[in-house]
Design a protein around this motif. Structure first.
Motif, PDB file in Angstrom:
ATOM      1  N   GLN A  99       0.909  -1.179  -0.054  1.00 11.22           N
ATOM      2  CA  GLN A  99      -0.014   0.100  -0.111  1.00 11.22           C
ATOM      3  C   GLN A  99       0.871   1.204   0.143  1.00 11.22           C
ATOM      4  OE1 GLN A  99      -2.767   1.320   3.486  1.00 11.22           O
ATOM      5  NE2 GLN A  99      -4.193   0.667   1.960  1.00 11.22           N
ATOM      6  N   LYS A 100       1.839   1.050   0.779  1.00 10.95           N
ATOM      7  CA  LYS A 100       2.857   2.063   0.591  1.00 10.95           C
ATOM      8  C   LYS A 100       3.365   2.479  -0.575  1.00 10.95           C
ATOM      9  CE  LYS A 100       6.898   3.980   3.289  1.00 10.95           C
ATOM     10  NZ  LYS A 100       8.318   3.735   3.708  1.00 10.95           N
ATOM     11  N   LEU A 101       3.850   1.558  -1.442  1.00 12.32           N
ATOM     12  CA  LEU A 101       4.336   1.492  -2.755  1.00 12.32           C
ATOM     13  C   LEU A 101       3.350   2.053  -3.577  1.00 12.32           C
ATOM     14  CD1 LEU A 101       6.710   1.155  -4.630  1.00 12.32           C
ATOM     15  CD2 LEU A 101       6.113  -1.412  -4.937  1.00 12.32           C
ATOM     16  N   VAL A 102       1.972   1.484  -3.561  1.00  9.53           N
ATOM     17  CA  VAL A 102       0.899   2.140  -4.265  1.00  9.53           C
ATOM     18  C   VAL A 102       0.911   3.621  -4.199  1.00  9.53           C
ATOM     19  CG1 VAL A 102      -1.572   2.078  -4.856  1.00  9.53           C
ATOM     20  CG2 VAL A 102      -0.211  -0.057  -4.633  1.00  9.53           C
ATOM     21  N   ARG A 103       0.830   4.076  -2.939  1.00  8.83           N
ATOM     22  CA  ARG A 103       0.852   5.465  -2.783  1.00  8.83           C
ATOM     23  C   ARG A 103       1.924   6.102  -3.368  1.00  8.83           C
ATOM     24  NH1 ARG A 103      -3.033   7.363   0.776  1.00  8.83           N
ATOM     25  NH2 ARG A 103      -3.983   6.071   1.957  1.00  8.83           N
ATOM     26  N   GLU A 104       3.040   5.621  -3.454  1.00  7.54           N
ATOM     27  CA  GLU A 104       4.366   6.312  -3.791  1.00  7.54           C
ATOM     28  C   GLU A 104       4.249   6.296  -5.338  1.00  7.54           C
ATOM     29  OE1 GLU A 104       8.899   4.617  -4.544  1.00  7.54           O
ATOM     30  OE2 GLU A 104       8.058   4.585  -2.640  1.00  7.54           O
ATOM     31  N   LEU A 105       3.774   5.176  -6.043  1.00  6.29           N
ATOM     32  CA  LEU A 105       3.791   5.210  -7.580  1.00  6.29           C
ATOM     33  C   LEU A 105       2.503   5.645  -8.090  1.00  6.29           C
ATOM     34  CD1 LEU A 105       5.490   1.678  -8.014  1.00  6.29           C
ATOM     35  CD2 LEU A 105       6.563   3.804  -8.167  1.00  6.29           C
ATOM     36  N   GLY A 106       1.476   5.613  -7.369  1.00  5.49           N
ATOM     37  CA  GLY A 106       0.143   5.915  -7.798  1.00  5.49           C
ATOM     38  C   GLY A 106      -0.497   7.247  -7.683  1.00  5.49           C
ATOM     39  N   MET A 107       0.158   8.034  -7.025  1.00  5.21           N
ATOM     40  CA  MET A 107      -0.541   9.313  -6.747  1.00  5.21           C
ATOM     41  C   MET A 107       0.417  10.539  -7.181  1.00  5.21           C
ATOM     42  SD  MET A 107      -1.815   8.473  -2.761  1.00  5.21           S
ATOM     43  CE  MET A 107      -3.070   9.933  -3.038  1.00  5.21           C
ATOM     44  N   PHE A 108      -0.508  11.349  -7.602  1.00  2.00           N
ATOM     45  CA  PHE A 108       0.076  12.746  -7.856  1.00  2.00           C
ATOM     46  C   PHE A 108       0.462  13.482  -6.944  1.00  2.00           C
ATOM     47  CE2 PHE A 108      -2.875  12.263 -11.628  1.00  2.00           C
ATOM     48  CZ  PHE A 108      -2.185  12.346 -12.531  1.00  2.00           C
ATOM     49  N   PRO A 109       1.494  14.405  -7.021  1.00  4.21           N
ATOM     50  CA  PRO A 109       2.040  15.265  -5.915  1.00  4.21           C
ATOM     51  C   PRO A 109       0.952  16.355  -5.685  1.00  4.21           C
ATOM     52  CG  PRO A 109       3.989  15.236  -7.670  1.00  4.21           C
ATOM     53  CD  PRO A 109       2.486  14.402  -8.300  1.00  4.21           C
ATOM     54  N   GLU A 110       1.397  16.967  -4.481  1.00  2.00           N
ATOM     55  CA  GLU A 110       0.084  18.171  -4.193  1.00  2.00           C
ATOM     56  C   GLU A 110       0.271  19.097  -5.293  1.00  2.00           C
ATOM     57  OE1 GLU A 110      -1.646  18.748  -1.948  1.00  2.00           O
ATOM     58  OE2 GLU A 110      -1.109  16.951  -0.249  1.00  2.00           O
ATOM     59  N   GLY A 111      -1.073  19.778  -5.819  1.00  3.35           N
ATOM     60  CA  GLY A 111      -1.072  20.497  -6.544  1.00  3.35           C
ATOM     61  C   GLY A 111      -1.492  19.942  -8.110  1.00  3.35           C
ATOM     62  N   GLN A 112      -1.237  18.822  -8.135  1.00  3.98           N
ATOM     63  CA  GLN A 112      -1.370  18.165  -9.376  1.00  3.98           C
ATOM     64  C   GLN A 112      -2.604  17.016  -9.133  1.00  3.98           C
ATOM     65  OE1 GLN A 112       1.855  16.287 -11.501  1.00  3.98           O
ATOM     66  NE2 GLN A 112       3.238  17.762 -10.316  1.00  3.98           N
ATOM     67  N   GLY A 113      -3.341  16.746 -10.434  1.00  9.22           N
ATOM     68  CA  GLY A 113      -4.432  15.836 -10.370  1.00  9.22           C
ATOM     69  C   GLY A 113      -4.992  15.448 -11.692  1.00  9.22           C
ATOM     70  N   LEU A 114      -6.051  14.683 -11.650  1.00 12.76           N
ATOM     71  CA  LEU A 114      -6.678  13.997 -12.842  1.00 12.76           C
ATOM     72  C   LEU A 114      -7.407  15.399 -13.599  1.00 12.76           C
ATOM     73  CD1 LEU A 114      -8.490  10.809 -11.383  1.00 12.76           C
ATOM     74  CD2 LEU A 114      -6.579  11.047 -13.082  1.00 12.76           C
ATOM     75  N   SER A 115      -7.946  16.093 -12.776  1.00 11.28           N
ATOM     76  CA  SER A 115      -8.573  17.289 -13.595  1.00 11.28           C
ATOM     77  C   SER A 115      -7.599  18.321 -14.233  1.00 11.28           C
ATOM     78  CB  SER A 115      -9.407  18.273 -12.442  1.00 11.28           C
ATOM     79  OG  SER A 115      -8.259  18.821 -11.391  1.00 11.28           O
ATOM     80  N   LYS A 116      -6.290  18.195 -13.933  1.00  7.45           N
ATOM     81  CA  LYS A 116      -5.416  18.865 -14.762  1.00  7.45           C
ATOM     82  C   LYS A 116      -4.767  18.067 -15.918  1.00  7.45           C
ATOM     83  CE  LYS A 116      -4.066  22.213 -11.228  1.00  7.45           C
ATOM     84  NZ  LYS A 116      -3.149  22.615  -9.974  1.00  7.45           N
ATOM     85  N   ARG A 117      -4.770  16.717 -15.687  1.00 11.96           N
ATOM     86  CA  ARG A 117      -4.299  15.853 -16.633  1.00 11.96           C
ATOM     87  C   ARG A 117      -5.144  15.245 -17.853  1.00 11.96           C
ATOM     88  NH1 ARG A 117      -0.356  11.599 -15.332  1.00 11.96           N
ATOM     89  NH2 ARG A 117      -0.378  10.138 -16.997  1.00 11.96           N
TER      90      ARG A 117
END
Length: 315
Positions: A99-117
């Protein structure tokens, strides 16, 4: 409307189980009708040089309770085998570390997200999907497209009653551990997650859009795949899982998820033929079938490979 406050711990154990379903999204030209071959989704492999014998099972990773009962020939192959080889031993995976690895690899940094992608059309489709599932779209905003697609698919499976614990490979794993048989992993959960996360951005966006546009739900697709598995219909399974590889746009997806890994898996099975004891390899059905599947790759090397009847005795 519910909010996903955290990634479900079970998710890390089912991500790769969802890969085949994710690739079976292109609508077929005609409704699939299973062709009952009388065979199991089981192959006997005999070495080209008169070496050892191994068995190869094509698995459906998720199912409903009791829907994927092992036929007699699979039970017999397991009884004869000294070693069980699987993609990943999900019974021994460190869920907290994954789960820690999923968060590391699967989440955008703060300020980024799907709405911008994502483009506006895909975002509209995403909003429609989250509304249907009763999930706040904001709760998946920071998930990268590959992970967002997997989370939504997992939610759909849960609603339909499908679980990874009812899959074919899990049935073999439970038996192997109960009987103290040796279990070897062909890959690792870590490497599979990194494979998913390494998908190019543009391809991730395309995969998510395709998933959101599909007419059939993941549960309906899995029900169709289960019917092909029960019928031993290797040709039908090839069409259901791999026809999309003929589309140049999607070819890289299949290369990454199936074909590159098939070469590695076939080489490992080939190596098992020269090792002491009998090996039983259980991998996703999409790795076994088709012109670039494990069966075809082994046959090209001169090994004798034949699909076994459901009720056949294993020699």
């Amino acid at each position: 409307m519910k909010r996903l406050s955290s990634l479900p711990s079970s998710l890390v154990l089912v991500l790769v189980a969802l890969l085949g379903v994710g690739c079976a999204t292109t609508p077929a030209a005609a409704p699939y009708v299973p062709v009952d071959t009388g065979n199991a989704f089981l192959w006997e492999v005999k070495g080209a040089d008169g070496g050892g014998t191994a068995y190869l099972v094509g698995s459906i990773h998720m199912g409903k309770a009791g829907a994927l009962a092992l036929p007699p020939s699979m039970e017999a192959a397991f009884a004869r085998a000294d070693v069980l080889a699987v993609e990943v031993d999900t019974t021994r995976t460190d869920a907290e570390a994954m789960q820690k690895l999923v968060r590391e690899l699967g989440m955008f940094p703060e300020g980024q997200g799907l709405s911008k992608r994502l483009d506006s059309a895909t975002l509209a489709l995403l909003g429609r999907m989250t509304m249907r599932l009763g999930v706040q779209q904001a709760s998946i905003e920071r998930l990268k497209p590959w992970l967002a697609g997997m989370v939504l698919t997992n939610l759909e499976f849960q609603k339909a009653g499908y679980e990874q614990g009812n899959g074919v490979d899990r049935a073999f794993l439970d038996r192997a551990h109960a009987n103290h048989k040796q279990v070897v992993e062909l890959e690792s959960a870590d490497s599979q997650l990194r494979m998913l996360a390494g998908t190019p951005d543009a391809l991730q966006n395309l995969m998510l859009r395709d998933q959101l546009r599909r007419e059939k739900s993941p549960a309906e697709i899995l029900e169709t795949l289960t019917a092909a598995w029960k019928a031993g219909d290797a040709a039908g399974m090839t069409g259901l899982l791999l026809d999309g590889a003929n589309d140049p746009t999607y070819r890289p997806v299949y290369e990454r998820i199936f074909f590159e890994r098939n070469v590695q898996m076939a080489a490992k099975l080939e190596g098992m033929l020269s090792q002491p004891g009998t090996h039983l390899m259980v991998v996703g059905a999409g790795h076994v079938v088709g012109p670039e599947g494990i069966v075809a790759l082994l046959q090209k090397k001169g090994h004798v490979v034949r699909q076994l009847p459901r009720d056949a005795a294993v020699e």
